[in-house]
Scaffold this active site. Structure first.
Site, short mmCIF file in Angstrom:
data_model
loop_
_atom_site.label_atom_id
_atom_site.label_comp_id
_atom_site.label_asym_id
_atom_site.label_seq_id
_atom_site.Cartn_x
_atom_site.Cartn_y
_atom_site.Cartn_z
N ASN A 109 37.72 32.51 45.85
CA ASN A 109 37.33 33.89 45.57
C ASN A 109 36.70 33.94 44.20
O ASN A 109 37.02 33.13 43.34
CB ASN A 109 38.57 34.80 45.59
CG ASN A 109 38.22 36.25 45.33
OD1 ASN A 109 37.24 36.77 45.88
ND2 ASN A 109 38.99 36.92 44.48
N HIS A 111 36.18 36.54 40.94
CA HIS A 111 36.69 37.79 40.37
C HIS A 111 35.90 38.11 39.09
O HIS A 111 35.67 37.21 38.27
CB HIS A 111 38.18 37.63 40.05
CG HIS A 111 38.80 38.91 39.60
ND1 HIS A 111 39.12 39.91 40.48
CD2 HIS A 111 39.13 39.36 38.37
CE1 HIS A 111 39.63 40.93 39.80
NE2 HIS A 111 39.64 40.62 38.52
#
Ligand code: GAR
Length: 200
Positions: A109, A111
């Site tokens: 992911n 961020h």
């Protein structure tokens, strides 16, 4: 050559940077974006996928009775397309534990802050930049990490700092952080692929 899937909800600029890198950059010869999955039929990322001739599917939560069948549909798409590595890129919903388990160490992911600060439930998009400015931080940045069953807590793969200037707005800071995101996401994927190859 690793098959990548990129999961998106919105603009898809990170998906674009990964696809560009696979064509002409650090990921060339190492990885290919073979699938884009959006949980939002209006995501501009779907347009980008079409322009790049990348297969895309839209899997929206509202079309499934529960979270389990929603995540099962995503997993089915990943398996049918022989996906090796899953990249969450502005994917604004939690990923089911079945997917996390299946892709442990192979699901990433990005961020838009320097984790572990300014992460967690509710910390996404502009809210992150608003919080960073509100806290009078002198620096922010981008972090690529492994996804786990919680929000933004998985092991960090790579991060890059950017300055926060006096008078910054969330929009200005978001744009500066996004540039750093585009730089590090392909490099972080490369690092993960190289480590996976070493394990074999
Ligand atoms: C990016 O800034 C990404 O870090 C953020 O959403 C934006 C998506 O942009 N993700 C989150 O906040 C997730 N917690 P993009 O669709 O243009 O790649």
């Amino acid at each position: 050559m690793k098959n990548l899937a990129v999961l998106v909800s919105g603009g898809g600029s990170n998906m674009q940077s990964i696809a560009d890198s696979a064509k002409n950059g650090a990921l060339k010869g190492l990885a290919k974006v073979v699938l884009v999955i959006s949980n939002n039929h209006a995501a501009y990322a779907l347009e980008r996928a079409k322009n790049e001739n990348i297969k895309s599917v839209c899997v929206e939560r509202k079309n499934y009775a529960d979270a389990f069948s929603f995540n099962a549909a995503i997993l089915k798409n990943l398996e049918e397309n022989k996906i090796d590595i899953v990249c969450l890129a502005g994917y604004m919903t939690i990923v089911g534990v079945d997917i996390i388990d299946k892709y442990k160490g192979k699901i990433l992911n990005i961020h838009p802050a320097l984790l572990p600060k300014f992460g967690g439930r509710g910390m996404y998009g502009h809210r992150v930049h608003e919080a960073v400015i509100e806290a009078k931080e002198k620096k922010s940045g981008a972090t690529v990490h492994f996804a786990d069953e919680n929000y933004d807590t998985g092991k960090i793969v790579m991060s890059e700092e950017v300055p926060v200037f006096d008078g910054d707005t969330p929009e200005l800071l978001a744009a500066r952080v996004l540039e750093a995101e585009h730089e590090i996401y392909p490099l972080a994927i490369k690092k993960v692929i190289e480590n996976l190859d070493k394990e074999v």
